[in-house]
Every structure is written in C-alpha cells, then in structure tokens.
Design a protein around this motif. Structure first.
Motif, PDB file in Angstrom:
ATOM      1  N   LEU A 193       7.605  39.333 -18.085  1.00 32.43           N
ATOM      2  CA  LEU A 193       8.158  38.037 -18.507  1.00 32.43           C
ATOM      3  C   LEU A 193       7.137  36.952 -18.150  1.00 32.43           C
ATOM      4  CD1 LEU A 193      11.722  36.686 -17.951  1.00 32.43           C
ATOM      5  CD2 LEU A 193       9.774  35.342 -17.136  1.00 32.43           C
ATOM      6  N   PHE A 194       6.872  36.072 -19.106  1.00 28.16           N
ATOM      7  CA  PHE A 194       5.911  34.979 -18.893  1.00 28.16           C
ATOM      8  C   PHE A 194       6.633  33.636 -18.921  1.00 28.16           C
ATOM      9  CE2 PHE A 194       3.595  38.366 -20.974  1.00 28.16           C
ATOM     10  CZ  PHE A 194       2.381  38.409 -20.303  1.00 28.16           C
ATOM     11  N   VAL A 195       6.215  32.739 -18.027  1.00 33.53           N
ATOM     12  CA  VAL A 195       6.637  31.340 -18.143  1.00 33.53           C
ATOM     13  C   VAL A 195       5.384  30.545 -18.462  1.00 33.53           C
ATOM     14  CG1 VAL A 195       7.740  29.375 -17.025  1.00 33.53           C
ATOM     15  CG2 VAL A 195       8.412  31.690 -16.378  1.00 33.53           C
ATOM     16  N   GLY A 196       5.365  29.951 -19.644  1.00 32.55           N
ATOM     17  CA  GLY A 196       4.180  29.224 -20.097  1.00 32.55           C
ATOM     18  C   GLY A 196       4.062  27.860 -19.441  1.00 32.55           C
ATOM     19  N   LYS A 197       2.899  27.234 -19.646  1.00 27.48           N
ATOM     20  CA  LYS A 197       2.693  25.886 -19.094  1.00 27.48           C
ATOM     21  C   LYS A 197       3.695  24.899 -19.657  1.00 27.48           C
ATOM     22  CE  LYS A 197      -2.138  25.713 -17.767  1.00 27.48           C
ATOM     23  NZ  LYS A 197      -3.492  25.280 -18.152  1.00 27.48           N
ATOM     24  N   ASP A 198       4.159  25.177 -20.890  1.00 25.50           N
ATOM     25  CA  ASP A 198       5.142  24.303 -21.524  1.00 25.50           C
ATOM     26  C   ASP A 198       6.576  24.690 -21.130  1.00 25.50           C
ATOM     27  OD1 ASP A 198       5.276  26.733 -22.759  1.00 25.50           O
ATOM     28  OD2 ASP A 198       4.918  25.995 -24.793  1.00 25.50           O
ATOM     29  N   GLY A 199       6.715  25.639 -20.222  1.00 30.02           N
ATOM     30  CA  GLY A 199       8.045  26.047 -19.766  1.00 30.02           C
ATOM     31  C   GLY A 199       8.683  27.133 -20.612  1.00 30.02           C
ATOM     32  N   ARG A 200       8.017  27.484 -21.725  1.00 24.49           N
ATOM     33  CA  ARG A 200       8.582  28.518 -22.597  1.00 24.49           C
ATOM     34  C   ARG A 200       8.620  29.873 -21.907  1.00 24.49           C
ATOM     35  NH1 ARG A 200       9.143  29.910 -28.036  1.00 24.49           N
ATOM     36  NH2 ARG A 200       7.822  31.738 -27.808  1.00 24.49           N
ATOM     37  N   ILE A 201       9.720  30.575 -22.095  1.00 21.23           N
ATOM     38  CA  ILE A 201       9.868  31.914 -21.516  1.00 21.23           C
ATOM     39  C   ILE A 201       9.707  32.949 -22.621  1.00 21.23           C
ATOM     40  CG2 ILE A 201      11.462  33.487 -20.327  1.00 21.23           C
ATOM     41  CD1 ILE A 201      12.909  30.928 -19.287  1.00 21.23           C
ATOM     42  N   THR A 202       8.779  33.886 -22.434  1.00 21.07           N
ATOM     43  CA  THR A 202       8.661  34.996 -23.389  1.00 21.07           C
ATOM     44  C   THR A 202       8.682  36.294 -22.599  1.00 21.07           C
ATOM     45  OG1 THR A 202       6.286  34.648 -23.320  1.00 21.07           O
ATOM     46  CG2 THR A 202       7.405  33.909 -25.297  1.00 21.07           C
ATOM     47  N   MET A 203       9.163  37.347 -23.230  1.00 21.70           N
ATOM     48  CA  MET A 203       9.250  38.617 -22.487  1.00 21.70           C
ATOM     49  C   MET A 203       9.168  39.820 -23.400  1.00 21.70           C
ATOM     50  SD  MET A 203      13.240  38.384 -21.423  1.00 21.70           S
ATOM     51  CE  MET A 203      13.549  36.669 -21.812  1.00 21.70           C
ATOM     52  N   SER A 204       8.890  40.971 -22.808  1.00 24.10           N
ATOM     53  CA  SER A 204       8.848  42.220 -23.555  1.00 24.10           C
ATOM     54  C   SER A 204      10.266  42.565 -23.997  1.00 24.10           C
ATOM     55  CB  SER A 204       8.261  43.330 -22.677  1.00 24.10           C
ATOM     56  OG  SER A 204       9.015  43.459 -21.487  1.00 24.10           O
ATOM     57  N   GLU A 205      10.380  43.356 -25.049  1.00 24.29           N
ATOM     58  CA  GLU A 205      11.705  43.718 -25.580  1.00 24.29           C
ATOM     59  C   GLU A 205      12.593  44.325 -24.496  1.00 24.29           C
ATOM     60  OE1 GLU A 205      12.128  41.977 -28.708  1.00 24.29           O
ATOM     61  OE2 GLU A 205      13.694  43.487 -28.388  1.00 24.29           O
ATOM     62  N   GLY A 206      11.999  45.242 -23.716  1.00 26.50           N
ATOM     63  CA  GLY A 206      12.769  45.955 -22.697  1.00 26.50           C
ATOM     64  C   GLY A 206      13.302  45.040 -21.604  1.00 26.50           C
ATOM     65  N   MET A 207      12.566  43.936 -21.329  1.00 28.77           N
ATOM     66  CA  MET A 207      12.979  43.010 -20.262  1.00 28.77           C
ATOM     67  C   MET A 207      14.290  42.321 -20.623  1.00 28.77           C
ATOM     68  SD  MET A 207      11.976  41.993 -17.286  1.00 28.77           S
ATOM     69  CE  MET A 207      10.478  41.326 -16.593  1.00 28.77           C
ATOM     70  N   LYS A 208      14.534  42.167 -21.928  1.00 32.44           N
ATOM     71  CA  LYS A 208      15.725  41.421 -22.367  1.00 32.44           C
ATOM     72  C   LYS A 208      17.027  42.048 -21.875  1.00 32.44           C
ATOM     73  CE  LYS A 208      13.350  39.570 -26.361  1.00 32.44           C
ATOM     74  NZ  LYS A 208      13.060  39.716 -27.779  1.00 32.44           N
ATOM     75  N   ALA A 209      17.008  43.355 -21.657  1.00 30.22           N
ATOM     76  CA  ALA A 209      18.215  44.045 -21.189  1.00 30.22           C
ATOM     77  C   ALA A 209      18.560  43.670 -19.749  1.00 30.22           C
ATOM     78  CB  ALA A 209      18.011  45.552 -21.296  1.00 30.22           C
ATOM     79  N   TYR A 210      17.585  43.143 -18.993  1.00 26.62           N
ATOM     80  CA  TYR A 210      17.800  42.837 -17.567  1.00 26.62           C
ATOM     81  C   TYR A 210      17.899  41.349 -17.284  1.00 26.62           C
ATOM     82  CZ  TYR A 210      16.084  47.631 -17.304  1.00 26.62           C
ATOM     83  OH  TYR A 210      15.920  48.973 -17.486  1.00 26.62           O
ATOM     84  N   PHE A 211      17.327  40.516 -18.167  1.00 21.33           N
ATOM     85  CA  PHE A 211      17.174  39.083 -17.875  1.00 21.33           C
ATOM     86  C   PHE A 211      18.323  38.247 -18.421  1.00 21.33           C
ATOM     87  CE2 PHE A 211      15.505  34.829 -18.978  1.00 21.33           C
ATOM     88  CZ  PHE A 211      15.139  34.415 -17.703  1.00 21.33           C
ATOM     89  N   THR A 212      18.815  37.350 -17.582  1.00 20.55           N
ATOM     90  CA  THR A 212      19.791  36.345 -18.019  1.00 20.55           C
ATOM     91  C   THR A 212      19.231  34.975 -17.651  1.00 20.55           C
ATOM     92  OG1 THR A 212      21.533  37.891 -17.388  1.00 20.55           O
ATOM     93  CG2 THR A 212      22.218  35.637 -17.891  1.00 20.55           C
ATOM     94  N   ALA A 213      19.067  34.110 -18.646  1.00 17.81           N
ATOM     95  CA  ALA A 213      18.524  32.776 -18.372  1.00 17.81           C
ATOM     96  C   ALA A 213      19.537  31.957 -17.585  1.00 17.81           C
ATOM     97  CB  ALA A 213      18.182  32.084 -19.683  1.00 17.81           C
ATOM     98  N   ALA A 214      19.027  31.119 -16.675  1.00 18.74           N
ATOM     99  CA  ALA A 214      19.919  30.208 -15.949  1.00 18.74           C
ATOM    100  C   ALA A 214      20.476  29.205 -16.965  1.00 18.74           C
ATOM    101  CB  ALA A 214      19.137  29.495 -14.857  1.00 18.74           C
ATOM    102  N   ALA A 215      21.664  28.691 -16.690  1.00 17.11           N
ATOM    103  CA  ALA A 215      22.374  27.840 -17.653  1.00 17.11           C
ATOM    104  C   ALA A 215      21.506  26.697 -18.180  1.00 17.11           C
ATOM    105  CB  ALA A 215      23.625  27.290 -16.993  1.00 17.11           C
ATOM    106  N   ASP A 216      20.689  26.088 -17.300  1.00 15.57           N
ATOM    107  CA  ASP A 216      19.885  24.939 -17.734  1.00 15.57           C
ATOM    108  C   ASP A 216      18.468  25.353 -18.125  1.00 15.57           C
ATOM    109  OD1 ASP A 216      19.428  25.710 -15.181  1.00 15.57           O
ATOM    110  OD2 ASP A 216      19.072  23.696 -14.386  1.00 15.57           O
ATOM    111  N   HIS A 217      18.254  26.649 -18.358  1.00 11.41           N
ATOM    112  CA  HIS A 217      16.920  27.114 -18.748  1.00 11.41           C
ATOM    113  C   HIS A 217      16.975  28.024 -19.956  1.00 11.41           C
ATOM    114  CE1 HIS A 217      15.025  25.619 -15.074  1.00 11.41           C
ATOM    115  NE2 HIS A 217      13.943  25.669 -15.811  1.00 11.41           N
ATOM    116  N   SER A 218      17.187  27.418 -21.113  1.00  7.40           N
ATOM    117  CA  SER A 218      17.322  28.240 -22.313  1.00  7.40           C
ATOM    118  C   SER A 218      16.104  28.153 -23.220  1.00  7.40           C
ATOM    119  CB  SER A 218      18.575  27.825 -23.083  1.00  7.40           C
ATOM    120  OG  SER A 218      18.541  26.427 -23.264  1.00  7.40           O
ATOM    121  N   ARG A 219      15.013  27.504 -22.710  1.00 10.70           N
ATOM    122  CA  ARG A 219      13.805  27.407 -23.531  1.00 10.70           C
ATOM    123  C   ARG A 219      13.220  28.801 -23.780  1.00 10.70           C
ATOM    124  NH1 ARG A 219      10.551  23.165 -20.151  1.00 10.70           N
ATOM    125  NH2 ARG A 219      11.816  24.160 -18.561  1.00 10.70           N
TER     126      ARG A 219
END
Ligand code: AMP
Ligand code: MG
Length: 349
Positions: free
Chosen positions: A321-347
C-alpha cells in the motif's frame, strides 16, 4: 523527537487479567513498552500463565540479537566485526545466520534494480541518520556536501561484496548497514519464540515501523493494525484486519528526519544519488508472511515509488500500500481484502 524518546525510554509495564475466553482457559493481557534496537518496542501479549515473564524474555532476545549480530554501532556484534575487516584480502568468517541474511539482501538488491542496498553504511553515516534517531543533533544538523556523498558512494554497492566458502569479502571502506531489515529479522526470530511458548495464545508486537501479529485474542476477534497518516502521524489512514500470523512493515519519510535551512531530509537513501529518495511517496506498507521480506520491501518500494514498487511487491508475493505525496492511497489488489480506510481518509482507491 527528544521529548518522544525521553518519554518512551522509561519502560512501562502493565499487567492485568482480561478474563476468560468463552469456554477457554483464563487469559492475561500483558502490555509493555520499551526501547530496543534504537527504536520503540511495544508488546501486547495474551498469556494463559500469569507468571510467564514473556515480555522480558522478548526484550532480552532482541537485545541479544542486536549486540551479537546486527548492530553497526556496538563493537560486540558480528556486523561490526565484518565492517572492521573490510579491505582484508582474506575476508572474514560469516555465521550461517548472517550469511542467509546477506544472501536474502542480495536477492532484494537484484530484484529492486539496486534501490535496496545494505552496503550504504558510509552514506548513512555521512547523513548521521542514527544521530537523528536519538534526537541528539536537532537544530545543529547540516547536510553533507555533494562531493562528500559522491566519495562515500564509491565505497558502496552490493555488487562489490562477495560471499564465498563461509567468508565475506568487503572492499576497503565498505560498511554494512542492516537498518532496513533488522526489525523484520528480529520479528522473524520472535515468531519462532512465540510458537514454542504454549502459554502465549496471542500477540501483537511492534518494533519501530514493523509489526508482528500472532495467534488469537481471547474473544476470537481479528487483529487490527493501524497505518499512520504521514501528514499527521497521530492519526491513521486506515487499518488492516488480520487473522493469525502476519508481518506488517511501514517505511515513511516521517519516521526519521532532520531539518536544515527549512529543508527536511528523511532516512531512506536513493543509492543512485546518495540523497533521500524522492519517488513521489510518503509512506509504503507491506503485508507479508515473513518479517525479513516485509521490512526489506517496504524500504525498497519507498525508493522505487508506486509503479516499480508495485511490480517488485507482486514479484515477491507480498501485498503493498502506498501513500503518495498528494495523500492518495493506492494498493495491490490483494491488499484490498485487508484494508479499511479511516472514515476521514477516503482519498484514492
Ligand atoms: P526502514 O525504516 O526499514 O525503511 O529502513 C531505513 C534504514 O535503512 C535507514 O535508517 C538506513 O539505516 C537504511 N537505509 C537507508 N537507505 C537504504 C537503502 N537504499 N537500502 C537499504 N538500506 C537503507
Ligand atoms: Mg525496512
């Protein structure tokens, strides 16, 4: 930073009974915060026998690993001995343990196209990164000069070290620095310890930016591991929900840094330049089944950036999972099964 370490340097120990799991044995929750290997060790252990001093044993095991094997600072360690022998034609005997570590590091160096490189000791020393950790030089830091960095880089490069017949050959001036993998290696050792201790039914242990989850909570709930927000490290961008044994490592530009003339320098060096890596990311989190891999790859992917880092992680069979300089979150397909964004972090995704 200084205040942070002053607070954490004092070991805090809390022990209390957390009740019975439904139908299961009684379980005690032990929490301990300590400073080990130049970073913060936080333990939460669920133990069926209150008398087991597991938290103390764990801290001891890590101190031993640092003193005997991994430290670049302590003269007692094998890494220090190997560094001192750099330039000697006969090389230096290397233990089976460290030989395996070094071979693993060489593999990641190759797979990362040289971005991950444990021979950057001379450059890391020039930046005085270990000094930043203790906060000793805050306010008086001056970055090294270009020509100093160029010169130091000449003595670096994994391609110039050789392991043969149980001996390690380092060229003159080369210095190993296992700072990028030490925490992961340590957590691998702790997993072996935990598996042998029947009294320990569940654990979450974090060492700097690396975390190990093990077993179960008494109530059977999953482990929840928060990922820090690089912009505001007191809050999280989201959590990973994990069952049983996992390793989570994060490398971020906020973990260790120093400032001079309004410029902030962080601790993850691009071997191509000798300067802190600038690949467009602020934080990288790896989820893996091996501590060594999670720690090595979080550092490597931080330097490589999102696109190449994603490829490296996929090639090594881990989630990223990457957090970019602009705050964007990107991740591998498999990571999506484990990750839940915090309520105020949906970027991001
Ligand atoms: P980590 O916090 O696990 O990402 O590791 C960062 C630490 O690894 C630094 O404090 C240095 O000691 C070391 N390091 C810095 N740059 C590199 C690199 N390109 N490859 C390997 N180790 C590095
Ligand atoms: Mg690392």
């Amino acid at each position: 930073m200084k205040r942070f370490f002053a607070v954490w340097a004092v070991a805090v120990l809390m022990l209390f009974c957390c009740g019975c799991a439904a139908g299961g044995p009684q379980s005690f929750k032990v929490q301990n915060v300590d400073t080990v290997m130049g970073t913060v060790l936080q333990q939460t252990l669920y133990i069926s026998d209150r008398e087991t001093p597991a938290d103390q044993e764990i801290a001891l095991l890590l101190r031993k690993l640092e003193e005997e094997r991994l430290s670049r600072r302590l003269e007692t360690s094998e890494v220090s001995r190997l560094n001192q022998a750099a330039g000697e034609d006969s090389g230096s005997a290397v233990s089976d343990f460290l030989e395996e570590v070094l071979k693993g590091c060489l593999e990641i160096w190759q797979k990362s196209g040289g971005a991950f490189d444990i021979t950057l000791g001379a450059v890391v020393s020039l930046w005085d990164i270990d000094g930043w950790a203790s906060g000793e030089n805050q306010g008086v830091f001056a970055p090294p000069r270009d020509e100093q960095l160029r010169k130091a880089l000449e003595s670096c490069g994994c391609g110039r070290m050789k392991i043969e017949g149980g001996r390690l050959y380092l060229p003159e001036g080369m210095e190993l620095d296992l700072g990028a993998v030490g925490k992961g290696i340590a957590l691998d050792q702790l997993l072996v310890y935990l598996r042998e201790k029947n009294e320990i039914t569940g654990a979450v242990i974090s060492l700097g930016g690396s975390i190990l989850t093990y077993g179960q909570k008494p109530d059977g709930e999953s482990w929840s591991v928060g990922i820090a927000d690089p912009e505001d490290t007191a809050s999280i961008i989201g959590t990973l929900t994990l069952e049983g044994e996992w390793f989570v490592s994060t490398s971020g530009d906020y973990e260790r840094y120093a400032e001079a003339d309004g410029i902030r320098y962080h601790h993850i060096i691009d071997p191509a330049t000798g300067y802190p890596a600038d690949s467009g990311v602020r934080g990288v989190t790896i989820l893996a089944k091996e501590g060594f891999l999670s720690d090595a790859l979080s550092t490597a992917c931080f330097i490589l950036g999102e696109e190449k880092g994603m490829e490296l992680a996929a090639g090594c069979g881990v989630e990223v999972l990457f957090v970019g300089k602009d705050g964007r979150i990107t991740m591998s397909e498999g990571m999506k099964a484990y990750f839940t964004a915090a309520a105020d972090h949906s970027r991001g995704e």
